[in-house]
Design a protein around this motif. Structure first.
Motif, PDB file in Angstrom:
ATOM      1  N   SER A  82      37.730  45.081  31.853  1.00  0.00           N
ATOM      2  CA  SER A  82      37.931  44.049  32.873  1.00  0.00           C
ATOM      3  C   SER A  82      37.617  44.612  34.255  1.00  0.00           C
ATOM      4  O   SER A  82      37.791  45.807  34.512  1.00  0.00           O
ATOM      5  N   GLY A  83      37.140  43.744  35.134  1.00  0.00           N
ATOM      6  CA  GLY A  83      36.864  44.175  36.506  1.00  0.00           C
ATOM      7  C   GLY A  83      38.146  44.464  37.264  1.00  0.00           C
ATOM      8  O   GLY A  83      39.157  43.787  37.073  1.00  0.00           O
ATOM      9  N   ARG A  84      38.113  45.449  38.123  1.00  0.00           N
ATOM     10  CA  ARG A  84      39.293  45.777  38.925  1.00  0.00           C
ATOM     11  C   ARG A  84      39.528  44.701  39.987  1.00  0.00           C
ATOM     12  O   ARG A  84      38.571  44.207  40.594  1.00  0.00           O
ATOM     13  N   PRO A  85      40.778  44.345  40.215  1.00  0.00           N
ATOM     14  CA  PRO A  85      41.057  43.345  41.259  1.00  0.00           C
ATOM     15  C   PRO A  85      40.713  43.901  42.636  1.00  0.00           C
ATOM     16  O   PRO A  85      40.831  45.108  42.888  1.00  0.00           O
ATOM     17  N   LEU A  86      40.298  43.018  43.536  1.00  0.00           N
ATOM     18  CA  LEU A  86      39.991  43.399  44.908  1.00  0.00           C
ATOM     19  C   LEU A  86      41.180  43.044  45.794  1.00  0.00           C
ATOM     20  O   LEU A  86      41.582  41.884  45.865  1.00  0.00           O
ATOM     21  N   LEU A  87      41.750  44.054  46.435  1.00  0.00           N
ATOM     22  CA  LEU A  87      42.888  43.852  47.335  1.00  0.00           C
ATOM     23  C   LEU A  87      42.383  43.865  48.774  1.00  0.00           C
ATOM     24  O   LEU A  87      41.821  44.863  49.231  1.00  0.00           O
ATOM     25  N   ILE A  88      42.586  42.754  49.489  1.00  0.00           N
ATOM     26  CA  ILE A  88      42.169  42.644  50.881  1.00  0.00           C
ATOM     27  C   ILE A  88      43.426  42.686  51.743  1.00  0.00           C
ATOM     28  O   ILE A  88      44.302  41.825  51.620  1.00  0.00           O
ATOM     29  N   ARG A  89      43.532  43.677  52.605  1.00  0.00           N
ATOM     30  CA  ARG A  89      44.734  43.856  53.422  1.00  0.00           C
ATOM     31  C   ARG A  89      44.639  43.051  54.721  1.00  0.00           C
ATOM     32  O   ARG A  89      43.614  43.093  55.407  1.00  0.00           O
ATOM     33  N   VAL A  90      45.704  42.324  55.016  1.00  0.00           N
ATOM     34  CA  VAL A  90      45.770  41.488  56.226  1.00  0.00           C
ATOM     35  C   VAL A  90      47.080  41.783  56.943  1.00  0.00           C
ATOM     36  O   VAL A  90      48.032  42.285  56.339  1.00  0.00           O
ATOM     37  N   PRO A  91      47.180  41.476  58.243  1.00  0.00           N
ATOM     38  CA  PRO A  91      48.442  41.710  58.958  1.00  0.00           C
ATOM     39  C   PRO A  91      49.557  40.784  58.473  1.00  0.00           C
ATOM     40  O   PRO A  91      49.292  39.669  58.005  1.00  0.00           O
ATOM     41  N   CYS A  92      50.782  41.251  58.590  1.00  0.00           N
ATOM     42  CA  CYS A  92      51.925  40.386  58.303  1.00  0.00           C
ATOM     43  C   CYS A  92      51.916  39.221  59.308  1.00  0.00           C
ATOM     44  O   CYS A  92      51.694  39.428  60.498  1.00  0.00           O
ATOM     45  N   GLY A  93      52.167  38.021  58.812  1.00  0.00           N
ATOM     46  CA  GLY A  93      52.119  36.836  59.657  1.00  0.00           C
ATOM     47  C   GLY A  93      50.826  36.065  59.523  1.00  0.00           C
ATOM     48  O   GLY A  93      50.578  35.141  60.303  1.00  0.00           O
ATOM     49  N   THR A  94      50.017  36.390  58.512  1.00  0.00           N
ATOM     50  CA  THR A  94      48.728  35.716  58.335  1.00  0.00           C
ATOM     51  C   THR A  94      48.879  34.470  57.471  1.00  0.00           C
ATOM     52  O   THR A  94      49.396  34.537  56.357  1.00  0.00           O
ATOM     53  N   GLU A  95      48.444  33.341  58.002  1.00  0.00           N
ATOM     54  CA  GLU A  95      48.368  32.099  57.233  1.00  0.00           C
ATOM     55  C   GLU A  95      46.979  31.995  56.620  1.00  0.00           C
ATOM     56  O   GLU A  95      45.979  32.312  57.270  1.00  0.00           O
ATOM     57  N   VAL A  96      46.930  31.531  55.363  1.00  0.00           N
ATOM     58  CA  VAL A  96      45.667  31.421  54.641  1.00  0.00           C
ATOM     59  C   VAL A  96      45.447  29.956  54.280  1.00  0.00           C
ATOM     60  O   VAL A  96      46.304  29.337  53.637  1.00  0.00           O
ATOM     61  N   ARG A  97      44.311  29.412  54.708  1.00  0.00           N
ATOM     62  CA  ARG A  97      43.986  28.018  54.428  1.00  0.00           C
ATOM     63  C   ARG A  97      42.608  27.905  53.790  1.00  0.00           C
ATOM     64  O   ARG A  97      41.740  28.759  53.999  1.00  0.00           O
ATOM     65  N   ASP A  98      42.431  26.832  53.005  1.00  0.00           N
ATOM     66  CA  ASP A  98      41.107  26.488  52.516  1.00  0.00           C
ATOM     67  C   ASP A  98      40.308  25.984  53.717  1.00  0.00           C
ATOM     68  O   ASP A  98      40.687  25.004  54.361  1.00  0.00           O
ATOM     69  N   ALA A  99      39.213  26.667  54.033  1.00  0.00           N
ATOM     70  CA  ALA A  99      38.454  26.336  55.239  1.00  0.00           C
ATOM     71  C   ALA A  99      37.849  24.939  55.172  1.00  0.00           C
ATOM     72  O   ALA A  99      37.582  24.322  56.203  1.00  0.00           O
ATOM     73  N   ARG A 100      37.610  24.425  53.990  1.00  0.00           N
ATOM     74  CA  ARG A 100      36.959  23.107  53.855  1.00  0.00           C
ATOM     75  C   ARG A 100      37.952  21.967  54.013  1.00  0.00           C
ATOM     76  O   ARG A 100      37.628  20.924  54.576  1.00  0.00           O
TER      77      ARG A 100
END
Length: 333
Positions: A82-100
């Protein structure tokens, strides 16, 4: 370090590995049968909150993030890796939204919190999977599925308990520099502060409280004028606002009303947030003029108004006592 609080990125999970067609061929094993293995699963993409990051600067130059694909299956019923998961580090307090669509997918506030944003594709099936009593030698295998792909809007909202707001040149940066170890740029002209500044102020109990100095608001900030529209989001999470007013201003009451109108226009409950009204730069006003301004603001606010001088540190202990009282901090006996 450049302060970036918004970014748009594309994430693509790994494709699943293909299944294969293979048959077991070994000496002394007649009619070995199908032995094609399944493909491995594609890697997922996850966002991870990292307390060591303070900005989304890493996403200014890299916009596409792809996880590792799964490997194809092997003979002897071997499943591909299986492919290794990709971990993307972001600052605490980051909101994530669907851009569309603008739909909120997650809000990463605590260190180590994870959010799965793209699911890896499943692996294809090898021909060993299709063995049956009616088909003893299947020559069918399936391809791996594509991983999910999303366009994400990242928005950083600083995690601070206390926000310092006011018109440009009200002394916000001077105040946070005196109360904490923060060293923002300070000058005697408006709009010196171009990005929010964070400072940790020591509580009576010994731990720290994060204060945020927000760039100066002007009339029309909520509609995009000046810098206020860009940074008003950073006080959405605060529990308490310190509204700083220049005591030497031509009309302290009008200065207060300008900021109050912008808080109300922006919404998100900022106008109803607990707020301490504080007159700063009292060293520039005579005693009679200061008392007149205090009474004018108390009549408007319907409550007490603090008078301090960030430049000379006058009455700052009273200001901190009022802050701890609002936050429910109990001083040690």
């Amino acid at each position: 370090m450049q302060f970036i609080d918004q970014a748009r990125i594309a994430v693509r999970a790994g494709r699943g590995g293909d299944g294969i067609v293979a048959f077991r061929r070994e000496k002394y094993v007649p009619a070995g049968g199908p032995s094609g293995g399944d493909g491995g699963r594609g890697g997922d993409v996850l966002l991870v909150a990292d307390a060591n990051l303070q900005t989304l600067l890493d996403f200014k130059y890299k916009r596409l993030f792809e996880a590792e694909p799964g490997r194809r299956g092997g003979p002897n019923r071997c499943t591909g890796a299986s492919g290794r998961p990709l971990l993307i580090r972001v600052p605490c307090g980051t909101e994530v939204r669907d851009a569309r669509t603008g739909i909120l997918l997650g809000d990463l506030t605590g260190p180590g919190e994870e959010l799965l944003v793209a699911l890896g594709g499943r692996g294809g099936l090898g021909n060993a999977h299709y063995l049956s009593n009616r088909n003893r030698a299947p020559e069918k295998a399936t391809e791996g599925a594509e991983g999910e792909e999303w366009l994400l809007q990242l928005e950083l909202k600083l995690l601070a308990e206390v926000g310092i707001i006011g018109l440009p040149n009200a002394g916000k940066s001077t105040l946070i520099s005196v109360l904490s170890a923060a060293r923002p740029r300070i000058a005697d002209y408006p709009f010196t502060t171009l990005v929010p500044n964070l400072g940790v102020v020591r509580r009576p109990s010994g731990d720290g409280t994060v204060f945020a100095d927000i760039p100066g608001l002007i009339a029309g900030a909520a509609q995009g004028a000046g810098l206020g529209h860009d940074f008003l989001r950073h006080i959405e999470r605060t529990r308490l606002l310190i509204h700083l007013v220049d005591a030497a201003a031509e009309s302290v009451l009008e200065d207060v009303r300008v900021v109050e109108r912008e808080l109300e226009a922006y919404g998100h409950g900022l106008a109803d947030r607990p707020r301490l009204l504080v007159l700063n730069k009292i060293e520039l006003v005579d005693i009679a003029g200061l008392q007149e301004r205090i009474e004018e603001l108390e009549g408007h606010a319907g409550g007490p108004v603090l008078a301090v001088s960030a430049a000379t540190s006058a009455n700052l202990s009273a200001l901190l006592a009022a802050v701890w009282g609002q936050l429910g901090v109990v001083e040690p006996g």
